[in-house]
Design an enzyme around this catalytic site. Structure first.
Site, mmCIF file in Angstrom:
data_model
loop_
_atom_site.group_PDB
_atom_site.id
_atom_site.type_symbol
_atom_site.label_atom_id
_atom_site.label_comp_id
_atom_site.label_asym_id
_atom_site.label_seq_id
_atom_site.Cartn_x
_atom_site.Cartn_y
_atom_site.Cartn_z
ATOM 1 N N SER A 118 0.826 -1.194 0.000
ATOM 2 C CA SER A 118 0.000 0.000 0.000
ATOM 3 C C SER A 118 0.868 1.256 0.000
ATOM 4 C CB SER A 118 -0.976 -0.054 1.180
ATOM 5 O OG SER A 118 -2.026 0.873 1.016
ATOM 6 N N ASP A 161 -5.830 -3.828 -1.873
ATOM 7 C CA ASP A 161 -4.751 -3.505 -0.939
ATOM 8 C C ASP A 161 -4.294 -4.748 -0.164
ATOM 9 O OD1 ASP A 161 -3.468 -2.580 1.526
ATOM 10 O OD2 ASP A 161 -4.262 -0.603 1.062
#
Length: 259
Positions: free
Chosen positions: A43, A155
């Protein structure tokens, strides 16, 4: 440092805006002449680590992060599995990485995302860098899942917020991981659906990460928990906290690399 020192793998965690602290970590390592041989991230850690791995100057990364108007890159939609389609963000990733492939990077790099169909963590270390980063930052409920070669990704923070094993697989002898995400502190009562989703994901991610992080040689934890992960207003504070936290561990890092 000794010419026969061990290879350092730097692992940068997920954490949304709190991840600006990773810039301070990099600043500290560079200031103290600690060589970074390998970087992995998830991320926000994937974004900052990946851009740095291209060879981009840390001062430029710092300046850009402090001055970028995030709102300009948010294309809102309710049709694609998230409130942000992410096309503008994808273009930004392409520009920031110079449209480089993993093979063109100055520092070996890998990042993690989750295949949203089968629930498996996938580590990217080849192909177009911007696509891998875009997949890794696809926060559930915010960004639409990102498609690469017919597979859809979100993510990686829930299952692999610190891709430590990936750093070892790239050849790291010593792994220093930086965690800017929730680590068991008291969470505020959610005020909306996004807040409730964020709390649920944070709890799940910590449950998994608390077991995985034992594989690292050192965990650096910048003091950024009070920062709103969805606001970039305190970017400079996060950078400072990352720098300070790493400065305190320089002696330990040198010892790990040289012993």
């Amino acid at each position: 440092m000794s010419c026969n020192r061990k290879k350092l793998g730097l692992v940068l965690s997920a954490g949304a805006s709190r991840g600006f602290a990773h810039i301070g970590v990099l600043q500290s390592l560079l200031k103290h002449h600690i060589p970074i041989d390998i970087i992995t991230g998830t991320s926000m850690g994937a974004l900052i680590g990946g851009v740095f791995a291209t060879g981009m100057d840390i001062d430029y990364i710092t300046s850009f992060s402090k001055n970028v108007a995030v709102s300009k890159f948010l294309d809102f939609s309710l049709k694609d599995g998230g409130i942000v389609r992410g096309k503008k963000v994808e273009e930004l990733m392409k520009v920031l990485t110079g449209n480089k492939s993993f093979a063109q990077l100055k520092i070996p790099f890998a990042c993690a995302a989750i295949n949203v169909v089968n629930g498996q963590v996938e580590v990217f270390n080849k192909g177009a860098l911007y696509k891998a980063i875009r997949a890794s930052i696809s926060m559930p409920g915010i960004f639409a899942p990102y498609e690469i070669d017919g597979k859809y990704y979100i993510d990686g923070g829930t299952l692999a917020r610190m891709p430590i094993l990936a750093a070892k697989e790239l050849g790291a002898d010593v792994v220093v991981a930086v965690d800017v995400s929730w680590r068991g502190q008291q969470l505020p009562v959610p005020k909306n659906a996004i807040g409730a989703l964020n709390s649920a994901l944070s709890i799940a991610a910590w449950y998994v990460s608390s077991k995985q992080e034992k594989e690292a040689d050192l965990i650096i934890t910048p003091d950024v928990f009070r920062i709103n992960p969805f606001s970039a207003k305190e970017c400079e504070f996060c950078i400072e906290q990352g720098r300070n936290a790493t400065d305190r561990e320089i002696g330990q890092i040198r010892e790990l690399l040289e012993n």
